[in-house]
Write a protein that holds these residues in place. Structure first.
Motif, PDB file in Angstrom:
ATOM      1  N   ARG A 271       0.818  -1.211   0.000  1.00  0.00           N
ATOM      2  CA  ARG A 271       0.000   0.000   0.000  1.00  0.00           C
ATOM      3  C   ARG A 271       0.847   1.254   0.000  1.00  0.00           C
ATOM      4  O   ARG A 271       0.700   2.155   0.821  1.00  0.00           O
ATOM      5  CB  ARG A 271      -0.945   0.005   1.216  1.00  0.00           C
ATOM      6  N   ASN A 272       1.779   1.305  -0.901  1.00  0.00           N
ATOM      7  CA  ASN A 272       2.610   2.491  -1.121  1.00  0.00           C
ATOM      8  C   ASN A 272       3.079   2.427  -2.561  1.00  0.00           C
ATOM      9  O   ASN A 272       2.991   1.381  -3.212  1.00  0.00           O
ATOM     10  CB  ASN A 272       3.782   2.536  -0.131  1.00  0.00           C
ATOM     11  N   HIS A 325      10.581   2.450   0.151  1.00  0.00           N
ATOM     12  CA  HIS A 325       9.692   3.613   0.164  1.00  0.00           C
ATOM     13  C   HIS A 325       9.846   4.429   1.445  1.00  0.00           C
ATOM     14  O   HIS A 325       9.848   5.663   1.402  1.00  0.00           O
ATOM     15  CB  HIS A 325       8.237   3.156   0.018  1.00  0.00           C
ATOM     16  N   TYR A 326       9.967   3.748   2.576  1.00  0.00           N
ATOM     17  CA  TYR A 326      10.023   4.451   3.861  1.00  0.00           C
ATOM     18  C   TYR A 326      11.464   4.641   4.353  1.00  0.00           C
ATOM     19  O   TYR A 326      11.681   4.928   5.527  1.00  0.00           O
ATOM     20  CB  TYR A 326       9.224   3.672   4.914  1.00  0.00           C
TER      21      TYR A 326
END
Length: 483
Positions: A271-272, A325-326
């Motif tokens: 979910r990214n 992503h993070y």
């Protein structure tokens, strides 16, 4: 030619609306980081982890002992044996026969193909991640794979599961590249090494369907059809040997809970934007083969987690994309710390004899301690004769009361059993029997000869001594006095 005509009055020029960015795979040419720079570090790290303690203190467990024995047979002997049992593992046995022909049989050559298979898996995962989500995501996915305890476990087992994982990984790479002929060949090889790899072909079909591109769907359908056609003869023949899987129990509630948790983790990681790039390939690989095998197992038990091991490919891709992503310095240090905790807490244990279901050497030692020369010997079920395939000396002075013909003479994996009547007569002629058995509560084989063994022990013998070694019971039974 440039149209210089003025716009018509009263009809102002329209500005086209901004396009919404749609996640799509990043082509290899978009990155200045070469593929080898992403693939080599995880592959080398996995190689180091695979070679670390690869001999496992000189021990084998039952399935590995079967591989070791089969690989030492001649090709005609292997072929003859496959006609009665273990056809599903035939290609692996032939491969290991080649390894043992080139290299003296031992624990290192037995497990080295699995070590190399997991190294190839790590490299493939890194390249897939690079292709779909960029070089850092690919590198992180490959490194995540090398830290998973289940990967360490099967990287050091003399069975086919790590090789299947490698072939499915590279088959996934070929799927993304739309190289259908090579894809069909690689996936067929994976399925011939273990039939349930066909479930990953189904997962690939879901990936293709999500892309909704007709030319890709046609290519996959033809390739998948070729894989199924090539696998069909083996699948049909292996049905005649279905008694081999009678030991598999119904899946437990915890198996379904584990699937739900894995699916939830995978969905959260997707979910990214980075996760969305790998989701169409990784999520079906993570969830679908396991789910299908669990559902089938509600009707006919077939689920064993190692049969769907390629789920680790999907898990690593999704975790790698989420980390990418993070990514922050704090997250990087936390990831390193977490990996070290996993390696320290699980790594040493996985390289000890206690990490496997059984240790054929420990079973042989226990038999040697409790048996007397001339005692009767009983393996129940008969497949537990695998404990004597490698360490034969402790059993040499005992009389195998149920054996009719040896494995080599009969061209079978464990030898052939005498008739139930013969087994009963032989057992009743023995004053003492050393029985090598499964633990209580395990599924009981339904063959008449196995029922006869259990009945005679219960009715005519008393248990004088019993030892439990891992998941094996070694009992000394003394015949009761008549009357």
């Amino acid at each position: 030619m440039i149209n210089s005509a003025p716009a018509r009055a009263g009809r102002p020029l329209r500005t086209p609306p901004p396009r919404t960015a749609v996640p799509r795979p990043r082509p290899d040419g978009s990155s200045r980081t070469p593929g080898w720079a992403v693939a080599v570090p995880p592959a080398l790290l996995m190689l180091v982890f695979g070679l670390w303690g690869v001999t496992r203190e000189g021990t084998l467990w039952g399935d590995e002992a079967v591989t070791y024995d089969m690989a030492r047979r001649t090709v005609p002997e292997i072929w003859r044996t496959l006609g009665s049992v273990d056809a599903v593992h035939g290609l692996h046995y032939l491969l290991m026969h080649g390894v043992f022909t080139a290299w003296e049989p031992g624990l290192v050559p037995l497990r080295l193909p699995s070590v190399l298979g997991m190294s190839a898996t790590a490299a493939g995962v890194a390249l897939i991640g690079r292709h779909l989500a960029g070089p850092r995501a690919g590198l992180l996915a490959g490194l995540v794979l090398t830290t998973l305890p289940v990967v360490h476990r099967y990287a050091q087992e003399g069975r086919s599961y790590a090789l299947v994982c490698a072939l499915v990984t590279w088959g996934s790479w070929l799927l993304l590249r739309r190289r259908w002929v090579a894809y069909a060949g690689v996936m067929l090889l994976a399925c011939l090494l273990h039939e349930f790899a066909v479930l990953t072909v189904v997962a690939h079909g879901v990936t293709v369907w999500q892309q909704r591109k007709e030319h890709r769907a046609r290519g996959w359908v033809v390739a998948a059809g070729c894989v199924c056609a090539g696998l069909a003869p083996l699948a049909l023949f292996s049905v005649t040997q279905s008694s081999q899987v009678e030991w598999i129990e119904q899946p437990e509630t915890r198996d379904f809970i584990a699937l739900v948790l894995l699916a939830a983790l995978g969905w959260a990681c997707s979910r990214n934007p980075a996760g969305a790039l790998v989701r169409s390939l990784a999520l079906p690989l993570l969830v679908l083969p396991t789910a299908l095998l669990l559902l089938v197992s509600k009707v006919h038990p077939l689920f064993v987690d190692r049969y769907v091991l390629p789920y680790v490919v999907g898990l690593a891709l999704l975790l790698g994309a989420a980390l990418d992503h993070y990514w922050t310095r704090a997250l990087a240090w936390s990831a390193v710390a977490g990996a070290l905790v996993v390696l320290v807490s699980h790594g040493p244990f996985l390289r000890t004899p206690d990490s496997r279901k059984n240790d054929v050497g420990a079973v042989a030692s226990a038999v040697a301690e409790v048996a007397r020369p001339g005692d009767g010997l009983l393996f129940t079920p008969a497949r537990r004769r695998s404990y004597a395939l490698v360490h034969a000396a402790p059993y040499a002075h005992l009389h195998d009361v149920s054996l009719d013909r040896s494995r080599r003479a009969s061209g079978t994996l464990f030898g052939t059993e005498a008739s139930p009547a013969q087994v009963r007569t032989r057992m009743l002629s023995e004053p003492r029997i050393v029985a090598v058995q499964d633990l209580r509560g395990q599924p009981l084989d339904s063959e008449q000869v196995e029922r006869t063994k259990r009945d005679v022990l219960r009715e005519s013998f008393a248990l004088a001594e019993e030892r439990v070694v891992d998941q094996v019971r070694i009992g000394v039974y003394v015949r009761r006095a008549a009357g």
